[in-house]
Scaffold this active site. Structure first.
Site, PDB file in Angstrom:
ATOM      1  N   ARG A   1      -8.554   7.950  -7.358  1.00  0.00           N
ATOM      2  CA  ARG A   1      -9.447   8.609  -6.400  1.00  0.00           C
ATOM      3  C   ARG A   1      -8.767   9.783  -5.713  1.00  0.00           C
ATOM      4  O   ARG A   1      -9.276  10.306  -4.731  1.00  0.00           O
ATOM      5  CB  ARG A   1      -9.922   7.588  -5.367  1.00  0.00           C
ATOM      6  CG  ARG A   1     -10.662   6.439  -6.044  1.00  0.00           C
ATOM      7  CD  ARG A   1     -11.166   5.414  -5.068  1.00  0.00           C
ATOM      8  NE  ARG A   1     -11.742   4.284  -5.837  1.00  0.00           N
ATOM      9  CZ  ARG A   1     -12.510   3.373  -5.300  1.00  0.00           C
ATOM     10  NH1 ARG A   1     -12.825   3.428  -4.037  1.00  0.00           N
ATOM     11  NH2 ARG A   1     -12.998   2.388  -6.031  1.00  0.00           N
TER      12      ARG A   1
ATOM     13  N   GLN B   1       0.842  -1.194   0.000  1.00  0.00           N
ATOM     14  CA  GLN B   1       0.000   0.000   0.000  1.00  0.00           C
ATOM     15  C   GLN B   1       0.881   1.250   0.000  1.00  0.00           C
ATOM     16  O   GLN B   1       1.678   1.467   0.912  1.00  0.00           O
ATOM     17  CB  GLN B   1      -0.895  -0.009   1.242  1.00  0.00           C
ATOM     18  CG  GLN B   1      -1.550   1.315   1.600  1.00  0.00           C
ATOM     19  CD  GLN B   1      -2.569   1.771   0.581  1.00  0.00           C
ATOM     20  OE1 GLN B   1      -2.227   2.527  -0.320  1.00  0.00           O
ATOM     21  NE2 GLN B   1      -3.791   1.315   0.725  1.00  0.00           N
TER      22      GLN B   1
ATOM     23  N   GLY C   1     -23.843   1.397   5.994  1.00  0.00           N
ATOM     24  CA  GLY C   1     -23.066   0.195   5.757  1.00  0.00           C
ATOM     25  C   GLY C   1     -21.957   0.451   4.739  1.00  0.00           C
ATOM     26  O   GLY C   1     -21.773   1.579   4.269  1.00  0.00           O
TER      27      GLY C   1
ATOM     28  N   ARG D   1     -11.589   2.212   4.223  1.00  0.00           N
ATOM     29  CA  ARG D   1     -12.898   1.668   4.571  1.00  0.00           C
ATOM     30  C   ARG D   1     -12.780   0.636   5.703  1.00  0.00           C
ATOM     31  O   ARG D   1     -13.630   0.549   6.587  1.00  0.00           O
ATOM     32  CB  ARG D   1     -13.552   1.028   3.345  1.00  0.00           C
ATOM     33  CG  ARG D   1     -14.347   1.996   2.486  1.00  0.00           C
ATOM     34  CD  ARG D   1     -14.701   1.388   1.150  1.00  0.00           C
ATOM     35  NE  ARG D   1     -13.573   1.395   0.239  1.00  0.00           N
ATOM     36  CZ  ARG D   1     -13.399   0.536  -0.760  1.00  0.00           C
ATOM     37  NH1 ARG D   1     -14.291  -0.418  -0.972  1.00  0.00           N
ATOM     38  NH2 ARG D   1     -12.359   0.628  -1.545  1.00  0.00           N
TER      39      ARG D   1
ATOM     40  N   GLU E   1      -5.680   2.509  -7.806  1.00  0.00           N
ATOM     41  CA  GLU E   1      -6.933   2.806  -7.107  1.00  0.00           C
ATOM     42  C   GLU E   1      -6.828   4.112  -6.331  1.00  0.00           C
ATOM     43  O   GLU E   1      -7.735   4.941  -6.345  1.00  0.00           O
ATOM     44  CB  GLU E   1      -7.282   1.654  -6.166  1.00  0.00           C
ATOM     45  CG  GLU E   1      -8.691   1.686  -5.614  1.00  0.00           C
ATOM     46  CD  GLU E   1      -8.771   2.180  -4.182  1.00  0.00           C
ATOM     47  OE1 GLU E   1      -9.892   2.323  -3.677  1.00  0.00           O
ATOM     48  OE2 GLU E   1      -7.714   2.439  -3.585  1.00  0.00           O
ATOM     49  N   ASN E   2      -5.706   4.316  -5.653  1.00  0.00           N
ATOM     50  CA  ASN E   2      -5.530   5.541  -4.877  1.00  0.00           C
ATOM     51  C   ASN E   2      -5.388   6.766  -5.761  1.00  0.00           C
ATOM     52  O   ASN E   2      -5.958   7.822  -5.485  1.00  0.00           O
ATOM     53  CB  ASN E   2      -4.303   5.412  -3.966  1.00  0.00           C
ATOM     54  CG  ASN E   2      -4.607   4.677  -2.680  1.00  0.00           C
ATOM     55  OD1 ASN E   2      -5.346   5.159  -1.832  1.00  0.00           O
ATOM     56  ND2 ASN E   2      -4.054   3.484  -2.532  1.00  0.00           N
TER      57      ASN E   2
ATOM     58  N   GLU F   1      -8.260   0.142   2.296  1.00  0.00           N
ATOM     59  CA  GLU F   1      -7.790   0.153   3.689  1.00  0.00           C
ATOM     60  C   GLU F   1      -8.512   1.212   4.524  1.00  0.00           C
ATOM     61  O   GLU F   1      -8.803   0.995   5.702  1.00  0.00           O
ATOM     62  CB  GLU F   1      -6.279   0.390   3.729  1.00  0.00           C
ATOM     63  CG  GLU F   1      -5.709   0.310   5.143  1.00  0.00           C
ATOM     64  CD  GLU F   1      -4.196   0.382   5.185  1.00  0.00           C
ATOM     65  OE1 GLU F   1      -3.655   0.721   6.253  1.00  0.00           O
ATOM     66  OE2 GLU F   1      -3.552   0.104   4.147  1.00  0.00           O
TER      67      GLU F   1
END
Length: 284
Positions: free
Chosen positions: A126, A45, A66, A91, A122-123, A89
């Protein structure tokens, strides 16, 4: 690199569950619900810093709604029944704050290099990484998995110059790197400081006076040329330069020497811009 799978970045939405999986992606993932204690963070990560305030906000949202999007995980090789987080991570941390015991996951069949790729892509997609985390992620792809700048560029859908410039931020002094990590300095403000022996002192001035990235470029050029006794930094000249740029919509450089002689340079990128400047200067 020639033997790697292609286009993983473009297939992330299918792996994460945002769209229906296709072809081999379907074989590489299945959805499940696991105990939150069976998950551990991804050693690949790239993101190291999480805002406590944002974690609290997400935890409150999770309590109410949720976890809407499952966390992407992969099985741990030496611990059957345990999983390593590939993406999500934040979340996972927020779910712990929210008091959840079980959590929805997408279990992926990924190698180490694919796990790093997914975490970085992914990071970045976003906008979750600070410039130094992004640079360290690229560095790991380069050093541990033999990616060159061109390969990283294609994987991340970023220009090669962006990859190179981001990696160069790691050469800055530790205190300047710290400013980038904490967000008091942007990559645009820091980039002109690369290679300067007095980068730290200039960075402190930039943060204290909240200079724009454009002003930092001008300040650095002025300090460099000032050491050669050619010209000095003048705040009034810089303000005039900014005013002309705002009027023209083009990049302008005013180079002023100590005897107040100098030159004004207007940059253009195409014939239309050249014609625009020409019309302005030849109007009567």
């Amino acid at each position: 690199m020639s033997g790697k799978k292609k286009g993983l970045g473009r297939g992330l939405s299918a792996l994460f569950g945002d769209e229906k999986p296709k072809n081999n992606l379907q074989e590489r993932r299945h959805s499940s619900t696991v105990s939150i204690s069976d998950l551990s963070r991804n050693p690949y990560q790239p993101r190291q810093h999480f805002s406590e305030q944002k974690l609290e906000e997400l935890a409150n949202s999770i309590k109410k709604n949720g976890i809407i999007q499952p966390i992407a995980v992969r099985p741990k090789k030496i611990e059957p029944g345990k999983y390593e987080i590939v993406a999500g991570e934040r979340r996972w941390l927020a779910a712990q704050k929210a008091g959840l015991h079980d959590i929805p996951v997408n279990v992926l069949d990924l190698s180490d290099v694919e796990s790093l790729e997914v975490a970085i892509v992914e990071n970045i997609q976003r906008d979750d990484l600070n410039p130094i985390e992004e640079a360290k992620g690229y560095k790991r792809l380069s050093e541990e998995f033999d990616y060159d700048h061109e390969s990283i560029s294609k994987l991340m859908s970023k220009s090669r110059s962006h990859i190179s410039n981001t990696l160069r931020l790691l050469s800055l002094p530790k205190d300047v790197v710290g400013m980038l990590e904490e967000g008091s300095l942007t990559s645009g403000q820091a980039r002109p400081l690369i290679g300067l022996v007095n980068a730290s002192s200039i960075a402190e001035e930039v943060v204290q006076k909240n200079y724009s990235a454009r002003k930092v470029e001008y300040l650095v050029k002025s300090k460099k040329s000032g050491s050669k006794k050619e010209k000095t930094y003048d705040a009034n000249i810089f303000k005039t330069q900014e005013r002309i740029e705002n009027i023209l919509g083009l990049k302008v450089n005013i180079l002023n020497k100590k005897n107040n002689s100098g030159k004004l340079v207007i940059e253009y990128k195409d014939l239309d811009q050249f014609q625009f400047i020409s019309d302005l200067l030849t109007k009567r």
